[in-house]
Design a protein around this motif. Structure first.
Motif, PDB file in Angstrom:
ATOM      1  N   ILE A 166       0.834  -1.211   0.000  1.00  0.00           N
ATOM      2  CA  ILE A 166       0.000   0.000   0.000  1.00  0.00           C
ATOM      3  C   ILE A 166       0.861   1.250   0.000  1.00  0.00           C
ATOM      4  N   GLY A 167       1.739   1.395   0.951  1.00  0.00           N
ATOM      5  CA  GLY A 167       2.694   2.489   0.968  1.00  0.00           C
ATOM      6  C   GLY A 167       2.124   3.887   1.079  1.00  0.00           C
ATOM      7  N   GLY A 168       0.931   4.075   1.517  1.00  0.00           N
ATOM      8  CA  GLY A 168       0.354   5.406   1.672  1.00  0.00           C
ATOM      9  C   GLY A 168      -1.030   5.321   2.265  1.00  0.00           C
ATOM     10  N   PRO A 169      -1.667   6.479   2.450  1.00  0.00           N
ATOM     11  CA  PRO A 169      -2.960   6.475   3.110  1.00  0.00           C
ATOM     12  C   PRO A 169      -4.118   5.919   2.274  1.00  0.00           C
ATOM     13  N   LYS A 170      -4.083   6.085   0.946  1.00  0.00           N
ATOM     14  CA  LYS A 170      -5.180   5.600   0.102  1.00  0.00           C
ATOM     15  C   LYS A 170      -4.632   5.097  -1.218  1.00  0.00           C
ATOM     16  N   ARG A 171      -5.330   4.095  -1.752  1.00  0.00           N
ATOM     17  CA  ARG A 171      -4.886   3.502  -3.009  1.00  0.00           C
ATOM     18  C   ARG A 171      -6.086   2.926  -3.749  1.00  0.00           C
ATOM     19  N   THR A 172      -6.188   3.167  -5.043  1.00  0.00           N
ATOM     20  CA  THR A 172      -7.242   2.576  -5.860  1.00  0.00           C
ATOM     21  C   THR A 172      -6.819   1.161  -6.243  1.00  0.00           C
ATOM     22  N   ALA A 173      -7.789   0.227  -6.191  1.00  0.00           N
ATOM     23  CA  ALA A 173      -7.478  -1.169  -6.491  1.00  0.00           C
ATOM     24  C   ALA A 173      -8.702  -1.851  -7.085  1.00  0.00           C
ATOM     25  N   LEU A 174      -8.454  -2.946  -7.774  1.00  0.00           N
ATOM     26  CA  LEU A 174      -9.516  -3.802  -8.294  1.00  0.00           C
ATOM     27  C   LEU A 174      -9.628  -4.989  -7.352  1.00  0.00           C
ATOM     28  N   LEU A 175     -10.855  -5.297  -6.916  1.00  0.00           N
ATOM     29  CA  LEU A 175     -11.088  -6.432  -6.033  1.00  0.00           C
ATOM     30  C   LEU A 175     -11.897  -7.469  -6.783  1.00  0.00           C
ATOM     31  N   ARG A 176     -11.360  -8.693  -6.860  1.00  0.00           N
ATOM     32  CA  ARG A 176     -12.036  -9.798  -7.554  1.00  0.00           C
ATOM     33  C   ARG A 176     -12.434 -10.872  -6.553  1.00  0.00           C
TER      34      ARG A 176
END
Length: 104
Positions: A55-65
């Motif tokens: 993650i390396g930070g406060p927020k991150r966009t990701a795809l969840l399958r």
């Protein structure tokens, strides 16, 4: 064995961050919001050391399958137990009833 119900999903999933895929366990829920006319889904990713490193930070966009779908959401800060929150708007990564008959 994953659990499925009209309110969400609990079980294994794959989280895609940029090009990296991480196996995670999730607890997800959601609801249709009549004010904006969209489905809002949310949940927690179980503690995962690889995820914490990535993650390396406060927020991150990701795809969840999940085994039944996928959705794009935002992964945010972990809670005191190391579980990251994820939330998204629109199509959730789990099955939801789309007709009154499906609601039972």
């Amino acid at each position: 064995m994953p659990e499925h119900d009209e309110d969400g999903y609990t079980g294994p999933a794959m989280l895609v961050l940029d090009e990296r895929e991480l196996a995670v366990d999730v607890v997800l829920g959601g609801h249709f919001q009549p004010i904006d006319g969209r489905y809002h889904w949310y949940g927690r990713l179980a503690e995962n050391s690889e995820l914490a490193e990535e993650i390396g930070g406060p927020k991150r966009t990701a795809l969840l399958r999940t085994p039944v779908g996928e959705g794009t959401g935002e992964v945010s800060d972990p809670d005191p137990w190391g579980r990251y929150r994820i939330n998204g708007v629109s199509t959730p990564p789990f099955a939801v009833p789309s007709t009154l008959a499906e609601l039972g």
